[in-house]
Design a protein around this motif. Structure first.
Motif: not given
Length: 416
Positions: A383-384, A37-40, A65-66
């Protein structure tokens, strides 16, 4: 406390990686899921969590966080100066009055019930006001306390089973309107009370449209509660879709539209699970239902329509973290044709998420400016949008930092 108990990230001064691990596990996510999801890589996330890699920069902190739906950055960073609510907006000034009306149960006949036609007209006007207003929470928050009390009184005063079912349908619709007001405000228990009471009233009404709307909103409440609740969101959606399916061949526009909205919600949830094929399959089904509606039709509650399907495609691509596809879908979608101001602002925020994913932060900030122009209260409680702005106010590009800061002040997450 046993020595092997899980530390509490809200109480102990833990390092960043430990906080990520604890919150991730509480959300029911694997390292592979969060890393994707975070690209790592999962290996990089593993090193971060076990302290072999130092805490990342702000951009990655915001991505984590997202993905984890962290509501307050202080919970993730451990820094009191980072106390920023992300997915909960400020409490609206009218929240207390709405809460009092929801929580009040008049057991006697102190409230004189209005005529059914009168309450129907007021609800119709309230929905129109919500879609037309820039500050839609203010518009409906002023109306809700009296609507809630009158709808409850109408149910209590019903003399026959038919009258009671009709009154329950109106009460369900009133709770649906209330949920739009309460969502993303700092009272999650109130949101759940309203969502569940709306579903009960809708079932008691035996009205297919009321049941569909209540299920649509209840499923969203589950979906937005985090990854562990996605299956429940799907279960609610699927049950409602199956209930409405036999009615669709002869259904009127409103029932067909809420069935289409439910179908899209299944795609939305699948996208949040990163199930690409299922997400687009449900979008296709919803699009087929939308094509059966008149070209100028808009569902009075959900905004489901032919015009909304482009915006829905952007949402699916964004939730799948497909930056390039998000931008392509945004180019096809025409946000200006979305009549509802809050829904148009929501679409602009989804566009901004897509541009941010695609490495176009300047365009993302421009999209958020369009969202603010359409409906300030939508971006203020999203939130986004708040996460993107908080990231860009730290930009090394002076022009972008200035634009983001100016908008962040307008939204209320920075002081002038």
């Amino acid at each position: 406390m046993p020595s092997d108990a899980t530390p509490d990230p809200y109480a102990d001064p833990l390092r960043f990686g430990q906080r990520v691990q604890i919150i991730r596990e509480r959300r029911g996510m694997t390292q592979t899921q969060l890393a994707g999801l975070v690209g790592i890589s999962p290996h990089t996330l593993r090193k971060l969590e076990n302290g072999q890699q130092k805490a990342p920069g702000l951009e990655m902190v915001m991505r984590i966080a997202e993905a984890l739906r962290v509501r307050d950055l202080a919970d993730l960073t451990g820094r009191p100066d980072a106390h920023v609510d992300l997915f909960i907006g400020p409490g609206h000034p009218r929240l207390a009055a709405v809460k009092a009306a929801v929580d009040s149960f008049a057991l006697g006949s102190s409230v004189e019930p209005p005529p059914v036609a009168h309450l129907e007209a007021r609800l119709h006007a309230a929905w129109k006001a919500r879609h037309a207003a820039k500050n839609h929470r203010e518009a409906i928050g002023a109306l809700l306390p009296d609507l809630i009390r009158d709808a409850q009184a109408l149910v209590r005063a019903a003399d026959s089973s038919n009258e009671r079912r009709r009154a329950q349908a109106l009460l369900a619709q009133t709770y649906s309107l209330s949920q739009f007001f309460i969502a993303y405000q700092p009272d999650s228990s109130l949101l759940w009370r309203v969502a569940e009471r709306g579903m009960i009233a809708a079932q008691d009404s035996s009205d297919p449209h009321a049941i569909g709307v209540a299920a649509w909103l209840l499923a969203q409440a589950h979906r937005d509660s985090g990854p562990r609740h996605l299956e429940t969101a799907d279960a609610v959606n699927l049950e409602a879709v199956r209930f409405l399916e036999p009615l669709l061949p002869d259904a009127g526009d409103d029932v067909l539209a809420i069935a289409g909205a439910l179908e899209f919600e299944l795609g939305y949830t699948a996208a949040r699970r990163q199930d690409t094929g299922t997400a687009w399959r449900h979008w296709d089904k919803a699009n087929t239902m939308a094509s059966r509606l008149p070209a100028d039709y808009y569902h009075p509650i959900t905004s489901f329509s032919q015009a909304i399907m482009g915006a829905h495609a952007v949402t699916v691509a964004v939730e799948l973290h497909q930056g390039g596809e998000s931008v392509r879908q945004a180019a096809r979608a025409d946000g200006a044709v979305i009549k509802s101001r809050p829904r148009r602002a929501r679409h602009r925020i989804e566009e901004a998420r897509g541009f941010q994913l695609d490495g176009q932060p300047d365009v993302a900030v421009a999209s958020l400016e369009k969202a603010f122009e359409a409906a300030p209260e939508t971006i203020r409680y999203n939130g986004y949008a708040r996460a993107i702005l908080l990231e860009e106010v730290e930009s090394t590009q002076a022009a972008r930092r200035r634009r983001a800061s100016e908008l962040a002040v307008k939204v209320g997450i920075l002081t002038a």
